[in-house]
Write an enzyme that holds these catalytic residues in place. Structure first.
Site, PDB file in Angstrom:
ATOM      1  CG  HIS A  58      -1.914  -1.477   1.644  1.00 32.29           C
ATOM      2  ND1 HIS A  58      -2.549  -1.549   0.532  1.00 32.29           N
ATOM      3  CD2 HIS A  58      -1.501  -1.968   2.106  1.00 32.29           C
ATOM      4  CE1 HIS A  58      -3.395  -2.701   1.157  1.00 32.29           C
ATOM      5  NE2 HIS A  58      -2.540  -3.158   2.098  1.00 32.29           N
ATOM      6  CG  HIS A 220      -6.816  -5.744   1.444  1.00 33.24           C
ATOM      7  ND1 HIS A 220      -7.608  -5.775   2.813  1.00 33.24           N
ATOM      8  CD2 HIS A 220      -5.440  -5.329   2.056  1.00 33.24           C
ATOM      9  CE1 HIS A 220      -6.488  -4.808   3.584  1.00 33.24           C
ATOM     10  NE2 HIS A 220      -5.292  -5.143   3.357  1.00 33.24           N
TER      11      HIS A 220
END
Ligand SMILES: Nc1ncnc2c1ncn2[C@@H]1O[C@H](COP(=O)(O)OP(=O)(O)O)[C@@H](O)[C@H]1O
Ligand SMILES: Nc1ncnc2c1ncn2[C@@H]1O[C@H](COP(=O)(O)OP(=O)(O)O)[C@@H](O)[C@H]1O
Ligand SMILES: [Mg+2]
Ligand SMILES: [Mg+2]
Ligand SMILES: [Mg+2]
Ligand SMILES: [Mg+2]
Lengths: 333, 215, 333, 215
Positions: A58, A220
């Site tokens: 991320h 996700h």
């Protein structure tokens, strides 16, 4: 189709990216063998430490905000996976400067499991640690069921506020109270228009039709509130903002922090256009945009989309947001 | 020979589990790709590498010590939901085995019950929620029942493995209520839970490892 | 397939993105009706002004670096198109604080046409302006044919160096000399692995096979030195670095600035991995990485790929790079 | 009626050019998409909006003034290579028309020659390089030749438009050596140059606008 990412052996993704990050920002952070990203210059004795944990993939994500005035340590896990409790325990010990440690945890199943285990161990060892869970994704469930809500990009302003309070020498209880107050006054909603490729498996993370977008998408690729037809920037901004304002019961006269967080492939050009509309609507409603940020802070690889985040601010919080800090991805003079 | 589980037998069980899971990691990722984020096989493979290394590094010849090291190593590997839950499992076993040189059938059942309890302390998932609990609970209960019937550890582990396998299979028709799969709602019907499948592989590996004999 | 971008009427793209940008960074910059992005607090009298121009669609791009210690004004054009000479002339006048103005221009056909016209007009009006052209794309042609080389992300460190020198009160000739010295000591090379969508036309900007990448790609999807098979991060980094080092004739003992600039969809994760390899190879060769930056500064919409930039630094340049600055996309304390 | 070009005639020419280009902007973008970056039509449309607005805003009834305003407006619109080159073109015309109330055929030829010279000061492109120069040069030369033959402005403009059209068509088989198309090398063969095509549309628009009559 070959994965179009610049990587080497997928097994080494995280160690290599952390190695690069450490070389790049050697003046501000260092990375330990156990995957902790630590301030290069430790905080002064007698101040509260701030620690967080989270999966990698991320970037810049949590580890981007380690440094003076924000985080002391971020414990990085594997791609989209929380780090282990032992590393978190080590981090809590390392961040202890004699005034206790705040442990900020995003509400994702693996993170919470690791954090709970860490807290058990910390308790056994008699450490002075308080845990703060962030759960602000309004797509997860109603405000009355916080455990259903995922932790999204709201953690970043939260780090800024608690980090500034800690740097100012506030006590652990005071730092926790500020973080808790912001946590209870924030709301985030994500939208995705294209999928991303999982960098370890090389697979698409989800599917979306060519003319569809999904509001409520998770961090996700977890499904959201369902697909809708693509909308214009203004319509998308208005729809999402309306949902957030309602959830947080924002009133004319309130002052907000507004963040538009790009998830990867969506351009700053688009994010500026979205922010513009959010600012216009809020101004029309008599709501003040006291603080704002448009950036790619918490990404989902090359997913196109963004998170819209709002948080209700007290005057004290505005000052904490504006306080100086010096981290690789946020510097305030 | 399999009347009691000593250090060497436990090491065989652990290595058997690692071998079973490792050879199946791609299948596990595929299950997770269908109803989660596709990384369960990777996480389990990593966990098993840690397990094997912890076993190799442990020279104590002490049951509790090797189980504790394995649990800690798996916890340390992180890895989403898998690390904390499987790590806790082995640490729970280790705690129950403390001060024991060997485990007889009853003690083995107790150790597994302790492991299950440790896992259940970490999660609110109940049987029927489509998680590893759906394989763990029948495995441990099956083992206990076999022990009550007077079976020896090897036989009891075979029963546990069969029960785990059935439990894992039963998750196919369940709706996920925990973990990343939860968000997919009805799309999770038709695919067995990856974590439960791992549990079934681990118990089969325990049984096979023990049966394989050796030192 | 519908374009998966958050925009409204394509005709208003630039005015809307600038509006959002101005609302977001109101403390640091403001935007004029003619598309100039101007420092919110003008530079002190008696200091050299620094002005640049460039098309939009590359955000944050040039306008991201307007502020104390970098640019005074960036004149923004339409998507991928230079602004008009009249706006540039207005900018040169506005940036004049009594010590002359440096006008930094990237070598792209439209930019150069507009800049030349601007310089003609400025001359007629008797303004004290010096122009500095950047052309560092080694894919364009050999070092002996600078006019063949496009201006790429090297403009960003160049703004930092000349901006710091101007802020320090150096004369126009001195500021120009520093910029010129860096310009002659820099080299950039770009790689692309996926195309981008032109936000105004909705069309793909170019095509690339599923297993291919193009080294030497330009800033608007212009073809490079040809397609090759996808390579690993390390191989890609090594190949590109080798070409750059050769072009610039870098020797053991040199100190460099290294920049890895993401072009859009390529993740920071990948850029960190690439930077790591570049740092390793340079260290092995006895070349010092004195300054570095990994960011998305000059993007090509959601194109996946990056630019690798190196520049040979004097000690003075290192100090200028590290000098304080405060702009929306680069802040040094 | 078309023996000389006064303010009203020039306004008709300018509007004629704008109309011609505006209706064809998608075609122009398509050409640019094939051998450039696909924005030439958009840039020309923007430029023509500025032209029309400058004409409407200009109340001087002065030839040079309206041409200058149009040139400045097109320059101000920016727009890649188009703005500077076409803006310069009209400003060059305006300079040549300074102090004149009307242009006879010879003065019109001079004005276009001045416009061409102004453009050529901005670019090193020569005929054969596949740019707008390949239409501009024959257009201006054709107009001059027609004037020498004694044709009036309307007829001369028709000839210029024909020559521009041929010039634009001839770029189809050329290799681009300037602008964004340059980088595409041999891939530019087979597509006419967008800028040259615009020039041809502009001259056709001049001729049509003038012929249309009016005030
Ligand atoms: N809260 C929970 N309780 C019990 N088991 C869980 C829980 N969350 C996830 N699991 C198990 O973990 C498995 C997924 O593991 P893995 O893919 O490695 O982790 P992640 O979901 O973090 O990607 C699921 O199949 C399920 O069996
Ligand atoms: N250096 C140059 N000299 C003459 N004409 C040029 C030059 N560069 C570009 N052109 C003309 O401009 C046209 C492209 O215009 P446009 O697409 O609007 O600008 P850009 O190339 O900046 O996108 C080309 O077809 C060509 O006719
Ligand atoms: Mg990105
Ligand atoms: Mg998973
Ligand atoms: Mg991006
Ligand atoms: Mg073009």
């Amino acid at each position: 189709m070959a994965m179009k990412k610049f990587i080497n052996d997928p097994d080494n993704l995280v160690s290599e990216l952390l190695e690069g990050y450490a070389l790049l920002h050697a003046g501000k952070i260092r990375v330990t063998g156990s995957g902790m990203v630590v301030r290069a210059k430790p905080k002064d004795e007698g101040k509260v430490g701030v620690v967080t944990l989270g999966g990698s993939g991320h970037e810049p994500a949590l580890s981007g905000f380690v440094g003076e005035g924000m985080l002391d340590i971020s414990v990085a896990g594997e791609i989209f996976a929380a780090p282990g409790a032992p590393a978190c325990l080590e981090a809590l010990k390392a961040a202890e400067r004699g005034a206790g440690v705040l442990f900020v945890v995003l509400n994702h199943p693996g993170d919470v499991l690791a954090a709970n285990l860490t807290m058990e161990m910390a308790e056994k060892e008699g450490l002075n640690v308080k845990q703060l869970l962030t759960h602000e994704d309004i797509a997860g469930g109603p405000r009355s069921e916080p455990e259903q809500r995922r932790g999204l990009v709201g953690c970043i302003p939260l780090y800024k506020l608690v980090g500034a309070a800690a740097e100012a020498g506030r006590s652990l209880d005071e730092v926790l109270a500020i973080g808790d107050a912001y946590e209870r006054n924030m709301a985030t909603l994500a939208v995705a228009v294209t999928s991303a490729t999982h960098p370890a498996t090389g697979e698409a993370m989800f599917e979306l039709a060519d003319d569809e977008m999904e509001i409520g998408m998770g961090q996700h690729g977890e499904a959201g509130t369902g697909c809708t037809k693509l909308k214009s920037a203004d319509e998308t901004a208005e729809t999402m903002l309306e949902m957030l304002l309602k959830d947080l019961n924002v009133q004319s006269g309130d002052q907000l922090l507004v963040m538009i967080n790009g998830s990867g492939a969506t351009t700053l050009m688009e994010l500026f256009i979205i922010f513009r509309r959010v600012h216009q609507v809020l101004t029309e409603k008599g709501v003040k945009v006291a603080c704002s940020r448009v950036a790619e802070d918490l990404t989902v690889q090359e997913m196109a989309g963004f998170q819209m985040h709002i948080g209700r601010l007290t005057d004290e919080m505005v000052d904490l947001w504006n306080a100086p800090c010096d981290t690789p991805f946020m510097t305030v003079r | 020979m399999a009347e009691t589980i000593g250090y060497d037998e436990m090491v065989r069980m652990l290595r058997g589990a690692a071998e079973k899971v490792t050879t199946q990691h791609e299948m596990l990722s595929k299950l997770d790709a269908a109803i989660g984020d596709g990384d369960h096989g990777t996480a389990m493979r990593r966990a098993m590498v840690c397990l094997v290394k912890a076993v190799a590094d442990n020279r104590s010849r002490d049951l509790a010590s090797v189980l504790n090291d394995v649990g800690w190593a798996i916890l340390s590997a992180g890895g989403g939901s898998t690390g904390p839950l499987f790590g806790t499992f082995f640490m729970g076993m280790g705690e129950a085995a403390a001060e024991r040189a060997t485990l007889d059938a009853a003690a083995l059942a107790e150790a597994f019950e302790a492991a299950l309890a440790a896992v259940r302390k970490q999660t609110k998932a109940e049987p029927g929620d489509k998680t590893m609990i759906d394989a763990l609970v029948p495995a441990v209960e099956g083992l206990r029942a076999a022990v009550e019937e007077g079976l020896d550890p090897a036989e009891a582990l075979e029963r546990a493995a069969d029960a785990a396998q059935q439990g894992a299979a039963s998750t196919k028709d369940m709706l996920a209520r925990f973990g990343k799969a939860k968000n997919l709602g009805r799309r999770t019907l038709g695919t067995p839970d990856p974590g439960a499948t791992s549990v079934s592989l681990i118990f089969r590996g325990f049984a096979d490892g023990l049966a394989a004999g050796g030192t």
